[in-house]
Design a protein around this motif. Structure first.
Motif: not given
Ligand code: FAD
Length: 408
Positions: A139, A142, A148-149, A173, A175
């Motif tokens: 999938f 990200t 991507s959050s 990321w 998986t």
């Molecule tokens: C082991 C693992 C497997 C994964 N598997 C997949 C996969 O199969 N497919 C896929 O697409 N993705 C996958 N992911 C990615 C995962 O979904 C993202 O890492 C996650 O959505 C966060 O996005 P980002 O890393 O861009 O963090 P960012 O968006 O940069 O966010 C960083 C931090 O900002 C803070 N933050 C964000 N929004 C808010 C808010 N509203 N309020 C307060 N603080 C906030 C949080 O502390 C957050 O952790 C995986 C991640 C891991 C670690």
């Protein structure tokens, strides 16, 4: 209120437990060690599948224990979200076991996308081999270059060009990208920037051998490459696929994602509860079997209270998760958003704490690969990010809670 599982769920649970007892628990420690030996680095091109696990997949299928997650009577076993939940818990005790039952993420979520939203042609091409366990999928949502959050940030593009779509951008990321049988990604990207925020993105099925896709690397999570699945980074440069590969239609990405993630979060959380049960069991066995300062370790300091706290935390998390599963079955994902977001925050935190306690009780052994606890710790920490970080889910709970007052 009834707290008993249905007769059907109890029957399947007994069968899954028996399968695990006979086939999985006896080989658990050895398989972890052998998987590490077979796949010692992040060099995914040389990753191998374990032949014993491949044989167990066949055995589980022969016993009618494949695809238990899918609510369909014919393609799955017709189990509701609530009925499947205890089976996911049992599988969660051994992280390599869900694939034996063809019930592992992200394939389950991708199969649900195809089952609910795929065309007949897409189902024939991708859902059937996925259900048969012949291929694996990833999938791709990200991205490395945007936060991507906030999924509306996704910048990788999907553009229509005649009968094809052209895809450009980066994903990471993802998986399962290192799995030797990974053949297709569900790719989510920006297709309609002119639309409102939640109708700008689409999902497209992209075979991983399409020209223009480059798999750059597998990322390690706390130093573990999670072979033979992996979490990969892939770049797309002018990747072309037929427009028939768009799922449901342009701009429907968020609508699909919402449907995909509801049951998926129940699965993740129930597996996490299984992991927590296993960690607690290991902590108790270790604490009873080793002596320090003239007493079993379990009787020292605050260890007895720690065991009680773990038991209470696990049971609370399970009740909350089963309630969310019941609500999905009763009123649908859209009306269970508070419950779904709540478990996504509560359960990974609970698991992190229980596993940390178990590691501490094990001393140095807890950090080693002689026990699965270090792997559990990485999994627990990852779950606080994967499928959206805690804060995003807390934000959802708050929004829905405030809405009750603001709309009055
Ligand atoms: C082991 C693992 C497997 C994964 N598997 C997949 C996969 O199969 N497919 C896929 O697409 N993705 C996958 N992911 C990615 C995962 O979904 C993202 O890492 C996650 O959505 C966060 O996005 P980002 O890393 O861009 O963090 P960012 O968006 O940069 O966010 C960083 C931090 O900002 C803070 N933050 C964000 N929004 C808010 C808010 N509203 N309020 C307060 N603080 C906030 C949080 O502390 C957050 O952790 C995986 C991640 C891991 C670690």
């Amino acid at each position: 209120m009834h707290f008993e599982h249905s007769q059907k769920a109890q029957d399947y649970l007994a069968r899954v437990k028996a399968f695990m007892k006979e086939n999985v628990y006896p080989i658990e420690e050895r398989i972890y060690a052998e998987l590490e030996e077979m796949n010692p680095t992040g060099d995914w091109k040389n990753w191998k599948l374990h032949p014993e696990l491949e044989a167990l997949k066949v055995k589980a299928r022969e016993q009618g224990l494949a695809n238990l997650f899918l609510p369909d009577d014919e393609l799955g076993k017709g189990l509701s979200c609530l009925e499947y939940a205890p089976l996911a818990e049992e599988m969660g005790r051994v992280p390599f076991s869900p694939e034996i039952f063809n019930c592992n993420a992200p394939d389950t979520g991708n199969m649900e996308v195809l089952y609910h939203f795929g065309s007949e042609q897409q189902k024939a091409k991708w859902l059937t081999p996925l259900l048969n366990g012949e291929i694996r999928s990833v999938f791709g949502m990200t991205e490395p270059d945007v936060a991507s959050s906030d999924a509306t940030n996704m910048a990788a593009t999907i553009e229509l060009d005649g009968d094809e779509v052209v895809i450009n951008g980066k994903k990471w990321w993802s998986t399962g990208l290192g799995h030797p049988n990974a053949k297709v990604t569900v790719f989510m990207g920006l297709s309609n920037p002119e639309n409102d925020r939640h109708s700008q993105h689409s999902m497209v099925l992209v075979p991983l051998d399409t020209p223009g896709i480059e798999i750059k690397r597998m990322l390690s999570a706390y130093g573990d490459f999670d072979a033979p699945y992996g979490h990969g980074e892939m770049h797309f440069t002018n990747v072309r696929v037929p427009k028939e590969n768009i799922v449901m239609g342009l701009g429907k990405g968020f609508a699909i994602a919402q449907g995909r993630l509801g049951p998926g979060r129940i699965h993740h959380c129930m597996r996490a509860i299984g992991m927590a049960e296993k960690a607690l069991e290991l902590a108790i066995k270790r604490g009873l079997s080793r002596t320090a300062f003239g007493k079993p370790i379990i009787k020292l300091g605050g260890n007895q209270e720690r065991i009680a706290n773990a038991r209470m935390a696990i049971d609370q998390a399970r009740l909350l998760t089963l309630n969310a599963a019941w609500k999905i079955d009763a009123v649908g994902v859209k009306n269970a958003m508070t419950e779904i977001s709540a478990i996504k925050v509560v359960v990974p935190k609970m698991l992190t704490e229980v596993v940390d306690m178990a590691i501490q009780l094990h001393g140095g052994a807890g950090m080693s690969s002689d026990f699965p606890l270090a792997r559990f710790a990485a999994g627990a920490r990852s779950l606080r990010l994967a499928d959206g970080p805690d804060e995003v889910h807390q934000g959802m709970v708050t929004r829905l809670e405030l809405k009750k007052y603001v709309s009055r």
